[in-house]
Design a protein around this motif. Structure first.
Motif, PDB file in Angstrom:
ATOM      1  N   VAL A 154       0.764  -1.230   0.071  1.00 53.68           N
ATOM      2  CA  VAL A 154      -0.124   0.176  -0.013  1.00 53.68           C
ATOM      3  C   VAL A 154       0.788   1.186   0.139  1.00 53.68           C
ATOM      4  CG1 VAL A 154      -1.892  -0.996   1.168  1.00 53.68           C
ATOM      5  CG2 VAL A 154      -0.011  -0.240   2.601  1.00 53.68           C
ATOM      6  N   PRO A 155       0.328   2.379  -0.533  1.00 58.07           N
ATOM      7  CA  PRO A 155       1.240   3.656  -0.323  1.00 58.07           C
ATOM      8  C   PRO A 155       1.555   3.772   0.950  1.00 58.07           C
ATOM      9  CG  PRO A 155      -0.770   3.838  -1.907  1.00 58.07           C
ATOM     10  CD  PRO A 155      -1.042   2.629  -1.045  1.00 58.07           C
ATOM     11  N   ASP A 156       2.775   4.821   1.095  1.00 61.76           N
ATOM     12  CA  ASP A 156       3.053   5.342   2.458  1.00 61.76           C
ATOM     13  C   ASP A 156       2.209   5.935   3.360  1.00 61.76           C
ATOM     14  OD1 ASP A 156       5.657   4.394   1.800  1.00 61.76           O
ATOM     15  OD2 ASP A 156       6.254   6.556   1.104  1.00 61.76           O
ATOM     16  N   TYR A 157       1.025   6.898   2.720  1.00 61.13           N
ATOM     17  CA  TYR A 157       0.192   7.499   3.503  1.00 61.13           C
ATOM     18  C   TYR A 157      -0.915   6.414   4.135  1.00 61.13           C
ATOM     19  CZ  TYR A 157      -3.002   7.166  -0.358  1.00 61.13           C
ATOM     20  OH  TYR A 157      -4.229   6.489  -1.400  1.00 61.13           O
ATOM     21  N   VAL A 158      -1.246   5.375   3.324  1.00 64.07           N
ATOM     22  CA  VAL A 158      -2.149   4.441   3.943  1.00 64.07           C
ATOM     23  C   VAL A 158      -1.494   3.881   5.113  1.00 64.07           C
ATOM     24  CG1 VAL A 158      -3.359   2.269   3.445  1.00 64.07           C
ATOM     25  CG2 VAL A 158      -3.210   3.999   1.631  1.00 64.07           C
ATOM     26  N   ALA A 159      -0.139   3.230   5.027  1.00 59.85           N
ATOM     27  CA  ALA A 159       0.516   2.627   5.949  1.00 59.85           C
ATOM     28  C   ALA A 159       0.467   3.445   7.248  1.00 59.85           C
ATOM     29  CB  ALA A 159       1.797   2.211   5.582  1.00 59.85           C
ATOM     30  N   ALA A 160       0.775   4.929   6.997  1.00 57.93           N
ATOM     31  CA  ALA A 160       0.737   5.757   8.184  1.00 57.93           C
ATOM     32  C   ALA A 160      -0.404   5.919   9.060  1.00 57.93           C
ATOM     33  CB  ALA A 160       1.337   7.302   7.744  1.00 57.93           C
ATOM     34  N   GLY A 161      -1.417   6.176   7.726  1.00 55.80           N
ATOM     35  CA  GLY A 161      -2.910   6.102   8.325  1.00 55.80           C
ATOM     36  C   GLY A 161      -3.605   5.030   9.437  1.00 55.80           C
ATOM     37  N   ILE A 162      -3.229   3.735   8.709  1.00 55.90           N
ATOM     38  CA  ILE A 162      -3.560   2.683   9.526  1.00 55.90           C
ATOM     39  C   ILE A 162      -2.726   2.412  10.798  1.00 55.90           C
ATOM     40  CG2 ILE A 162      -2.038   0.805   8.709  1.00 55.90           C
ATOM     41  CD1 ILE A 162      -5.904   0.360   9.465  1.00 55.90           C
ATOM     42  N   THR A 163      -1.481   2.845  10.852  1.00 55.14           N
ATOM     43  CA  THR A 163      -0.699   2.901  12.128  1.00 55.14           C
ATOM     44  C   THR A 163      -1.285   3.869  13.078  1.00 55.14           C
ATOM     45  OG1 THR A 163       1.317   2.352  10.799  1.00 55.14           O
ATOM     46  CG2 THR A 163       1.802   3.165  13.058  1.00 55.14           C
TER      47      THR A 163
END
Length: 754
Positions: free
Chosen positions: A525-534
Motif C-alpha cells: 500500500v502507499p506510504d500514506y495508507v500505512a501511516a494512516g492505519i498505524t
C-alpha cells in the motif's frame, strides 16, 4: 429412331449409375483398406513400445538387484540423520535424530503386528511382485475421473525402497525409481525378509524408527509384548505419524486404530467376534515430561529443509535458526500464565525482516504437539478489521473523516456493537479504536467486500476468504502466523514480509549447505495508507479496546473477539517486533470472559516487555502525506500550468471548470444549450462509479459525506494487487475466494466482537 435413341440413352444412364456405384465401392474399400493398414501399424507400434518398455524395465530391475546391498548390510544401515538445531546466537537448543530399538527377527515379531500392518498398508502383500497393479490402476482411475489425487498406491516393498534408498519428494522420477527398487527387493529377498526389514525400519514419528522403538516410546515396553490394540495404534501411525501420534491427539490415534481393526476384519486377519471386544481407549500410554515448547518451532521449520537442501543430503547437519531462546522462554511463560483454564494459546513473534523470534503452538507440547500458531484456522474477530480500514484509507478516507455509528442492515444482515449502543457521528480513528461494528460494516460495503478480501490476500492471508457482509467482522478463518505477517507488513511501512526460521545450514565439518537470502520486498500500500492505519492501530492501544497491551512505549495493535468468546486475538507491534496471540479451545467451545482485550492482550504485553527491553524506543510515523488526488479543492492544487485550477469559484459563487467561461450554477446552460446542474467537487458519488459494479442494498441512518473528492482520471489510488503479484509476494499459491462462512449471517447478528 427416337425410341432407339431413348433406349440407348437409358442404357448409357444405367451404365453411368453402375459405374458411379462401383467407384463409390472402390473408394469405400480404399478407406477400409487404409484404416486397416493404420490399425495394424498402430498395433505393431504399441507392441513394439511395450516390448521395448518391458526390456528396459527388466534391465533396470536386473541391474538394481545386482547392485543392491546384501540383507545383512541393509539390517545395519540406519535411516534418518542427526540434526543439531542452534538458536540465533549459536547456542544449541535441541538435537534431533533417529531412535532405534532392538532389531526383531521375523519370528520375534507378534503376528498381530504383522497382520495389522499388512491389512492397513498392503493387503495383497503376499500376492504381488513389488507393485500392486490393481491398486495402482484403481488409484489412477480415481485420480482422473474422481475428486481425489493419485496417491496411497505404495506397497510395503515400495515404502521400504523409499525409506532405505530415496527421499519423500513427490515427483514422477522418484516414483519410477521407487517401483524399480521395489521389484529389485522382491527379486533379492523373500516376503518375510522384506516385512522384517520394513517393520524394523519404518518411521513412526517422534524420532522412532522401527516397531520396537515405537513400542518403547508410546507403551514403555518391547514390541515383543505388543497387544492387538497397541499393534493397531502403531500400524495406524505410518500414514501420518504426527497427526495420529497418541501423545499428540489420542482421539485421532484411537480413531485410526479402529480403522486398522476394521481392515483386519475385512481381509480375514481378525475374527469379528474378537474385534467387537477390542477397546483401544483402554491402552495405557507412557507419560512424558520435560519437553520444551521449542519443538513447536522446530516442527514448523525443519520440514523446510527438504526444499532448502540438495536432494540426497543424509549426513549430520547443523541448522542455525532465527529463534531467540530468551524470547521463546518469555513467550511460553506469557501464554501459560495468561491462558484461561481449559483453553489453549499460541504466539508468533516476528522481527522487522520476517525472522521468527519466538513461536509457541500450545500450552504444553507433550500434551499436544498440534501447532496452533501455524496450522490452526480460527476466526480472528475484529482484528480482521485491519483490512477493512486499509481498504477504506486506500479509497480516500483519512483518520479524521467523520462517519456515523448508526444501526445498519446490509443484505438482511444487521450487525450490532458489543455494547449494544450507537453514538452517532464519530471520526474514523475513534470508530477503529473502539471497534465499532456498524461503521466497519458500512465501510466494507462502501469499498466493496471483494476489495477487502483482496486487501487481506495482498497482505499474506493464505486461507479462503468469504465475501459475505459479515466477513468485515472476521468470520473467515485464518492462521495466526498469517495475521502476524500482515501486521508486520504494516509495521514495515506497507512493505511485504516473508516469515522465515532458518538462517543457514552447515555440515558437521562446517561446510555451508544453505544461507538465507531475504525475499524481494513489494510495496503493498502507499506510504500514506500505512501511516494512516498505524495511526488507527496506535489509538486502539492508547485509548481503545487494546489498552491492556500497553508496555510503556508506543504500541500499535488490534484486538479481536469472536461470537460467544470462542476466540481471543491480539496482534500488534512495537520497536520493530510484531507479535500475534490467539487463545481459545480446540473444540471451539466457549471460554468465559475471554476477549482480545483481556488475556491475549495481557500475554502480548508480558512478552513484549521482555522482547523490546534492549531496543530503542521508536515513535510511529503517522504523518499522512496525502496524494494530490485526495487534497481538497480549496488547497488550490494546480493541474498543468500555474494559474489553471481544477475548479474555482467566480465572483457570483458559481463553480467554473478550467477552459470554460460558462457558469455551472443553477439556471445556467452548457455549450449545447442544455441546462446543467451544478457540480460539487466534494460529491463522493463519483467514487462509487469508479469502483465499478453495484453495491449491496444497505439501509442506514444519515451519514455525513467524507472528505474525499472526485479523482482526476490520470491519478487514481493503486489498484488491488493481481493474483500473480500476490503469488510472487507471498510465495504461495493463491486459493480461490469462495463464499464461505462457518455460521450464517443471521447468527452473527448477536455476536459479540470487540
Amino acid at each position: 429412331m427416337a425410341r432407339r435413341r431413348g433406349s440407348g440413352s437409358k442404357k448409357r444412364g444405367y451404365r453411368s449409375r453402375k459405374a458411379a456405384a462401383e467407384a463409390r465401392q472402390a473408394r469405400a474399400g480404399g478407406w477400409k483398406s487404409a484404416l486397416w493398414t493404420w490399425t495394424k501399424r498402430g498395433a505393431i507400434a504399441c507392441v513394439a513400445i511395450a516390448l521395448i518398455g518391458a526390456i528396459a524395465l527388466f534391465t533396470s530391475v536386473y541391474f538394481a538387484a545386482q547392485s543392491m546391498p546384501s540383507y545383512s548390510e541393509l539390517r545395519q544401515s540406519q535411516t534418518g540423520q542427526t540434526i543439531l538445531v542452534r538458536a540465533r546466537d549459536g547456542s544449541q537448543i535441541v538435537e534431533l535424530g533417529p531412535s532405534y530399538g532392538q532389531w526383531l527377527e521375523a519370528d520375534e515379531i507378534p503376528q498381530v503386528m504383522k497382520d495389522a500392518m499388512i491389512s492397513v498398508e498392503d493387503h495383497r502383500f503376499y500376492s504381488h511382485f513389488g507393485i500392486d497393479p490393481i491398486r495402482t490402476t484403481g488409484a489412477i482411475i480415481e485420480g482422473v475421473f474422481g475428486e481425489d489425487r493419485i496417491g496411497g498406491t505404495s506397497t510395503i516393498s515400495q515404502q521400504l525402497a523409499r525409506n532405505v534408498f530415496l527421499n519423500s519428494n513427490r515427483t514422477m522420477d522418484r516414483k519410477v525409481r521407487e517401483a524399480i527398487l521395489a521389484l529389485a527387493l522382491e527379486w533379492n529377498f523373500t516376503k518375510d525378509e522384506i516385512l522384517e526389514l520394513y517393520l524394523n525400519k519404518v518411521y513412526f514419528g517422534g524420532g522412532a524408527y522401527g516397531i520396537d522403538s515405537a513400542s518403547r516410546k508410546f507403551f514403555s515396553h518391547s514390541a515383543r509384548e505388543l497387544s492387538l490394540e497397541e499393534a493397531a495404534i502403531i500400524a495406524g501411525l505410518v500414514k501420518a505419524p504426527s497427526r495420529y501420534s497418541p501423545t499428540a491427539d489420542i482421539d485421532a490415534a484411537v480413531s485410526r486404530a479402529n480403522v486398522v481393526i476394521g481392515q483386519m476384519v475385512r481381509y480375514g486377519d481378525l475374527d469379528p467376534a474378537v474385534a467387537r471386544q477390542v477397546n483401544v481407549d483402554a491402552v495405557n500410554l507412557r507419560e512424558e515430561v520435560g519437553q520444551d515448547s521449542i519443538r513447536y518451532f522446530t516442527d514448523w521449520a525443519l520440514p523446510q529443509l527438504d526444499l532448502l537442501l540438495p536432494s540426497g543430503t543424509f549426513e549430520p547437519i547443523e541448522v542455525w535458526t532465527t529463534l531467540d531462546v530468551g524470547m521463546q522462554r518469555a513467550a511460553t511463560t506469557a501464554v501459560q500464565s495468561n491462558v484461561p483454564e481449559s483453553a489453549q494459546g499460541a504466539l508468533v513473534s516476528l522481527d522487522r525482516d520476517g525472522a521468527i523470534l519466538a513461536l509457541v503452538g500450545g500450552t504444553d507440547y507433550v500434551t499436544s504437539n498440534y501447532n496452533r500458531a501455524t496450522d490452526a484456522m480460527r476466526q480472528p474477530g475484529s482484528s480482521f478489521k485491519l483490512f477493512v480500514y486499509l481498504s477504506a484509507l486506500e479509497s480516500g478516507y483519512t483518520p479524521d473523516d467523520m462517519v456515523v455509528d448508526t444501526p445498519v442492515t446490509i443484505e438482511g444482515w444487521s450487525p450490532r456493537n458489543s455494547n449494544g449502543r450507537n453514538v452517532g457521528e464519530i471520526d474514523v480513528r475513534s470508530a477503529f479504536a473502539y471497534s465499532t461494528n456498524t461503521v466497519a460494516a458500512q465501510l466494507g460495503n462502501e469499498v466493496g467486500f471483494s476489495n477487502v478480501a483482496s486487501m487481506a490476500r495482498r497482505f499474506g492471508i493464505t486461507t479462503p476468504i468469504s465475501t459475505f457482509p459479515s466477513m468485515v467482522l472476521g468470520s473467515s478463518e485464518v492462521r495466526l502466523i498469517d495475521m502476524t505477517r500482515a501486521f508486520a507488513a504494516v509495521s514495515a511501512g506497507g512493505e511485504s514480509i516473508e516469515p522465515y526460521g532458518i538462517l543457514r545450514v552447515t555440515t558437521a565439518d562446517g561446510d555451508e549447505l544453505y544461507r538465507h537470502e531475504n525475499a524481494r520486498s513489494y510495496r503493498l500500500v502507499p506510504d500514506y495508507v500505512a501511516a494512516g492505519i498505524t495511526d488507527l492501530l496506535q489509538t486502539a492501544v492508547a485509548t481503545g479496546t487494546g489498552r491492556a497491551a500497553q508496555i510503556g512505549r508506543p504500541v500499535a495493535g488490534k484486538t479481536g473477539t469472536t461470537s460467544e468468546n470462542r476466540d481471543g486475538y491480539f496482534v500488534g507491534f512495537s520497536s520493530g517486533i510484531t507479535t500475534g496471540v490467539w487463545m481459545g479451545r480446540d473444540d471451539n467451545g466457549r471460554v468465559g470472559g475471554l476477549g482480545g482485550g483481556t488475556a491475549p492482550a495481557r500475554a502480548f504485553a508480558s512478552y513484549m516487555r521482555y522482547a523490546v527491553r534492549d531496543r530503542p524506543v521508536e515513535e510511529f510515523d503517522t504523518d499522512l502525506q496525502l496524494p494530490d488526488w485526495q487534497l481538497e479543492p480549496d488547497d488550490e492544487y494546480y493541474f498543468g500550468e500555474e494559474g489553471e485550477y481544477y475548479y474555482y469559484i467566480d465572483e457570483q459563487g458559481n463553480l467554473v471548470e478550467p477552459g470554460r467561461s460558462e457558469r455551472i450554477g443553477n439556471g445556467e446552460f452548457d455549450q449545447e444549450g442544455e441546462r446543467r446542474e451544478p457540480r460539487d467537487p466534494l460529491d463522493p458519488r463519483g467514487m462509487d462509479q469508479e469502483r465499478g459494479g453495484e453495491r449491496p442494498s444497505v439501509t442506514t441512518g444519515n451519514r455525513p459525506s467524507n472528505n474525499s473528492v472526485n479523482r482526476p482520471a490520470e491519478e487514481k489510488p493503486p489498484a488491488a494487487a493481481s493474483d500473480d503479484f500476490l503469488e510472487r509476494a507471498t510465495g504461495r499459491e493463491v486459493p480461490d475466494d469462495r463464499p464461505r462462512q462457518r455460521r450464517s449471517d443471521e447468527a452473527l447478528v448477536n455476536e459479540r466482537r470487540d
